[in-house]
Write a protein that holds these residues in place. Structure first.
Motif: not given
Length: 510
Positions: A79-86, A92-103
């Motif tokens: 997965f690419g970087a996400t706009a969501q941080r932390g 209630l849905i598992p929605e992980p954050s992924v670090e990075g700039e190319s969101t």
């Protein structure tokens, strides 16, 4: 639902790491099995493909810029970087954050990768899914949004990332408005240009989303400038924003003042992402006061009526006929916000029913008929009643208004009523894993309980596939005379005037 592309899948599967050439270059994905034992046995995932340049530096508060071509092969295995941080702690849905700039990226799931990697004329229908999260949170990297079982049933699936919160929707004096909306449009344009390479038909695109994502697809349905990018809409618990231009500007100026900078790209651009997020959280925090205020005004960050992309409030666009040529399915769970006041049951027991309804914004003339129409809910206590009022005012009243605003346009309505084995009612987000047919996915018990019914997932998912493939989910269109809606439960059934308990609230204004 069986698919006839299996032989083509077998040819593509000869590539252990499937590669596809798109307009920007070559992307490499990975094969995984589908589940359910029917249809296409394999799905290829191409994750984190950038559709735009990273929104950083000079591009931070700009309209998205299409991704430039690259040399070599782009490895799309993660997965690419996400706009969501932390961890926003809001879903209630598992929605992980992924670090990075190319969101600004897309994830593509397909059962069909041609052996030469140059595209195929198969022309499968396409689902493009926009995640929820109140327009300030959420992530397309959720395992629940994996399109493998839509692939199993012959549907190419795309999930998209977009800028959230202030970066995506905040008013800035010299910046383009609705940057998150512009991200949706560019992602959909990317689909039009590239999805044929993955076996999809750009002329058969259905957009879908849940919560804020459901609001997003209805916003797009009401936008003249978006009409060429999709052909059908499936709105799950849609929460329209339609923030007024004045409210958007007021919040933008207030946030800049909180941070001590000018409300300009230069002023805000010197601040870190973390500082803006801190101010955003402070200014949007709910203090436990009057929930009716949130219901009436909504959140200050979300698609705004800017007179450019969004010319007028979405209901007005529907009444003007925008999007009336496109089929729409929409619905909600029965108790979207039954957990919103979970700790207030004892206190609410002491409040007279009329006063309680008044605090929740129910007008005096609607209170008696609303109580009569919801006697079964009241029997479970005043806290449960209050939560149902919030659900109705934020989600279910809007459904009746949308179908009325669309007039004779092809529209189907559902209710998701099956009670979670964890909570005992049909709460917000519960229908999402049924839509994606992923009840074997992670973190299911906290939302749905230990044994969610696979037969119900089969029904919900198969109806979604039928709509995406043929433009009809399999039950009667909604009309004012009968009000027939599909009620998903065990068993499911089609019910006349299925939203009758909501009708007393239609006496409130828009």
């Amino acid at each position: 639902m069986e698919n006839t592309q299996t032989s083509s899948v077998a040819a593509g599967a000869a590539l252990a790491q499937p590669e596809v050439r798109i307009a920007e270059g070559v992307v490499r994905g990975r094969w995984r099995p589908t589940t359910g034992g029917k249809g296409n046995p394999q799905s290829a995932a191409f994750l984190g493909i950038p559709f735009a340049e990273a929104p950083v530096g000079e591009l931070r508060f700009a309209a998205p810029v299409p991704k430039a071509p690259w040399e070599g092969v782009f490895d799309a295995a993660e997965f690419g970087a996400t706009a969501q941080r932390g961890d926003p702690g809001v879903t209630l849905i598992p929605e992980p954050s992924v670090e990075g700039e190319s969101t600004l990226n897309v994830n593509v799931y397909t059962p069909l990768v041609p052996a030469d990697g140059t595209g195929d004329a198969a022309g499968m229908p396409v689902l493009v899914y926009i995640h929820g999260g109140g327009y300030f949170a959420g992530s397309p990297a959720s395992p629940w949004y994996d399109g493998r079982n839509f692939n199993r049933d012959g549907v190419v699936t795309v999930t998209i990332s977009y800028r959230l919160g202030f970066d995506g929707f905040g008013w800035i004096e010299d910046a383009p408005s609705n940057r998150g909306v512009r991200d949706w449009l560019l992602a959909l344009d990317w689909v039009q240009r590239n999805i044929a390479a993955f076996g999809g038909d750009p002329g058969r695109v259905t957009i879908a989303g849940q919560s804020a994502g459901g609001g997003a697809v209805m916003t797009l349905l009401g936008m003249e400038k978006a009409q060429h990018l999709f052909h059908g809409v499936y709105a799950i618990s849609g929460a329209l924003a339609d923030v007024s231009a004045a409210r958007s500007e007021e919040f933008g100026r207030r946030l800049a003042a909180e941070l001590g900078v000018a409300p300009t790209r230069e002023g805000l651009g010197v601040l870190s992402e973390e500082r803006i997020l801190e101010a955003q959280k402070k200014l949007t925090a709910f203090d436990g006061g009057d929930m009716s205020d949130i219901v009436e005004k909504g959140l200050p960050l979300g698609p705004s009526v800017d007179g450019d992309l969004i010319l007028r409030p979405t209901p007005e666009s529907f009444r003007a006929g925008v999007g009336s040529d496109k089929p729409l399915v929409l619905g909600a769970t029965d108790d979207e916000f039954t957990m919103a006041t979970a700790d207030a049951g004892r206190a609410m027991a002491l409040v007279p029913k009329g006063i309680l309804l008044g605090k929740l914004g129910v007008p005096k003339e609607a209170r008696r008929p609303y109580l009569a129409a919801n006697a079964d809910v009241l029997a479970k206590g005043k806290a449960r009643l209050a939560r149902r009022v919030l659900t109705d005012r934020m989600f279910r009243v809007a459904i009746l208004r949308v179908v009325a605003d669309r007039g004779a346009a092809p529209t189907w309505v559902y209710r998701f009523s099956w009670p979670s084995g964890t909570f005992g009612f049909a709460e917000h987000c519960l229908d999402v894993p049924f839509f994606f047919d992923c009840l074997d996915g992670p973190a299911m018990v906290p939302l749905a309980g230990p044994n969610p019914p696979q037969t119900l997932a089969d029904e919900v998912h198969e109806a979604a596939v039928a709509f995406i493939v043929g433009g009809d989910p399999g039950w009667s269109r909604y009309d004012a005379a009968t009000g027939i809606a599909r009620v998903y439960d065990t068993p499911s059934r089609d019910v006349a005037d299925a939203y009758a308990s909501v009708r007393p609230l239609l006496t409130t204004g828009r």
